[in-house]
Design a protein around this motif. Structure first.
Motif, short mmCIF file in Angstrom:
data_model
loop_
_atom_site.label_atom_id
_atom_site.label_comp_id
_atom_site.label_asym_id
_atom_site.label_seq_id
_atom_site.Cartn_x
_atom_site.Cartn_y
_atom_site.Cartn_z
N GLY A 109 -16.10 -2.49 -15.37
CA GLY A 109 -17.06 -1.60 -14.71
C GLY A 109 -18.11 -1.06 -15.65
O GLY A 109 -19.28 -0.92 -15.29
N ILE A 110 -17.72 -0.77 -16.86
CA ILE A 110 -18.68 -0.26 -17.84
C ILE A 110 -19.67 -1.33 -18.26
O ILE A 110 -20.84 -1.06 -18.51
N SER A 111 -19.23 -2.57 -18.30
CA SER A 111 -20.09 -3.64 -18.79
C SER A 111 -21.02 -4.24 -17.73
O SER A 111 -21.83 -5.10 -18.05
N LEU A 112 -20.94 -3.78 -16.48
CA LEU A 112 -21.78 -4.34 -15.41
C LEU A 112 -23.22 -3.85 -15.52
O LEU A 112 -23.47 -2.72 -15.92
N PRO A 113 -24.17 -4.70 -15.14
CA PRO A 113 -25.56 -4.24 -15.09
C PRO A 113 -25.75 -3.23 -13.95
O PRO A 113 -25.02 -3.26 -12.96
N ARG A 114 -26.71 -2.36 -14.08
CA ARG A 114 -26.93 -1.27 -13.14
C ARG A 114 -27.23 -1.76 -11.72
O ARG A 114 -26.80 -1.16 -10.75
N LYS A 115 -27.91 -2.88 -11.58
CA LYS A 115 -28.31 -3.35 -10.25
C LYS A 115 -27.13 -3.89 -9.44
O LYS A 115 -27.17 -3.91 -8.22
N ASN A 116 -26.06 -4.33 -10.08
CA ASN A 116 -24.90 -4.89 -9.37
C ASN A 116 -23.81 -3.86 -9.09
O ASN A 116 -22.84 -4.16 -8.42
N LYS A 117 -23.94 -2.65 -9.62
CA LYS A 117 -22.85 -1.69 -9.52
C LYS A 117 -22.57 -1.22 -8.11
O LYS A 117 -21.43 -1.00 -7.74
N LYS A 118 -23.60 -1.06 -7.27
CA LYS A 118 -23.37 -0.56 -5.92
C LYS A 118 -22.57 -1.54 -5.06
O LYS A 118 -21.66 -1.15 -4.35
N ALA A 119 -22.90 -2.81 -5.13
CA ALA A 119 -22.18 -3.82 -4.34
C ALA A 119 -20.74 -3.94 -4.81
O ALA A 119 -19.81 -4.02 -3.98
N ILE A 120 -20.54 -3.93 -6.11
CA ILE A 120 -19.18 -4.05 -6.64
C ILE A 120 -18.38 -2.78 -6.35
O ILE A 120 -17.19 -2.83 -6.07
N LEU A 121 -19.05 -1.62 -6.38
CA LEU A 121 -18.38 -0.37 -6.04
C LEU A 121 -17.93 -0.39 -4.58
O LEU A 121 -16.81 0.03 -4.26
N ALA A 122 -18.76 -0.89 -3.68
CA ALA A 122 -18.39 -0.97 -2.27
C ALA A 122 -17.22 -1.93 -2.06
O ALA A 122 -16.27 -1.62 -1.32
N ALA A 123 -17.26 -3.08 -2.71
CA ALA A 123 -16.16 -4.05 -2.56
C ALA A 123 -14.86 -3.51 -3.13
O ALA A 123 -13.80 -3.62 -2.51
N SER A 124 -14.93 -2.91 -4.31
CA SER A 124 -13.71 -2.39 -4.92
C SER A 124 -13.18 -1.19 -4.15
O SER A 124 -11.97 -0.99 -4.05
N GLY A 125 -14.07 -0.39 -3.56
CA GLY A 125 -13.63 0.72 -2.72
C GLY A 125 -12.90 0.24 -1.48
O GLY A 125 -11.89 0.82 -1.08
N ALA A 126 -13.40 -0.83 -0.88
CA ALA A 126 -12.73 -1.40 0.29
C ALA A 126 -11.36 -1.94 -0.08
O ALA A 126 -10.38 -1.73 0.65
N VAL A 127 -11.27 -2.63 -1.19
CA VAL A 127 -9.97 -3.16 -1.65
C VAL A 127 -9.01 -2.01 -1.94
O VAL A 127 -7.83 -2.07 -1.58
N PHE A 128 -9.51 -0.95 -2.56
CA PHE A 128 -8.68 0.22 -2.86
C PHE A 128 -8.13 0.84 -1.58
O PHE A 128 -6.94 1.14 -1.48
N ILE A 129 -8.98 1.02 -0.58
CA ILE A 129 -8.56 1.67 0.66
C ILE A 129 -7.52 0.81 1.39
O ILE A 129 -6.48 1.31 1.83
N VAL A 130 -7.77 -0.48 1.50
CA VAL A 130 -6.84 -1.38 2.20
C VAL A 130 -5.50 -1.43 1.46
O VAL A 130 -4.43 -1.33 2.08
N SER A 131 -5.54 -1.57 0.14
CA SER A 131 -4.28 -1.66 -0.61
C SER A 131 -3.51 -0.35 -0.57
O SER A 131 -2.28 -0.35 -0.51
N THR A 132 -4.21 0.78 -0.58
CA THR A 132 -3.54 2.07 -0.49
C THR A 132 -2.85 2.23 0.87
O THR A 132 -1.71 2.70 0.95
N ILE A 133 -3.53 1.83 1.93
CA ILE A 133 -2.93 1.91 3.26
C ILE A 133 -1.69 1.03 3.33
O ILE A 133 -0.65 1.44 3.85
N LEU A 134 -1.77 -0.19 2.79
CA LEU A 134 -0.62 -1.08 2.81
C LEU A 134 0.55 -0.52 1.99
O LEU A 134 1.72 -0.63 2.40
N LEU A 135 0.26 0.08 0.85
CA LEU A 135 1.32 0.66 0.03
C LEU A 135 1.99 1.84 0.74
O LEU A 135 3.21 1.97 0.73
#
Length: 98
Positions: free
Chosen positions: A35-61
């Motif tokens: 996350g620290i090494s990502l360029p600034r322009k790609n951070k929002k899309a990756i943040l949205a994808a990782s947030g979705a993965v986090f929410i789904v995996s938390t619900i499953l757990l």
């Protein structure tokens, strides 16, 4: 690839809670480094994808933690209430291996 999968499955079976905690900390640190090494322009899309993965995996757990299962995934068990078997209820008791 099958050998690697079999090795990993047999290795993970031996994990206890301490090993799982260390593994999760390792993955978290790796994710932070990426996350620290990502360029600034790609951070929002990756943040949205990782947030979705986090929410789904938390619900499953939490579903697994509270023993809640998906109502769409369950198969209905059929019971024969008209069975005239007079054996009664049999209860099997086994001692834990120590």
């Amino acid at each position: 690839m099958r050998r690697i999968k079999e090795f990993l499955e047999s290795f993970i079976v031996e994990f206890d809670w301490k090993d799982i905690t260390i593994f999760k900390l390792c993955l978290t640190a790796f994710g932070i480094m990426i996350g620290i090494s990502l360029p600034r322009k790609n951070k929002k899309a990756i943040l949205a994808a990782s947030g979705a993965v986090f929410i789904v995996s938390t619900i499953l757990l939490f579903c697994g933690l509270f023993d809640v299962s998906c109502p769409f995934c369950q198969k209905e068990e059929e019971f024969d209430f008209d069975d005239d078997d007079e054996n009664g209820l049999v209860m099997k008791i086994s001692a834990a291996d120590e």
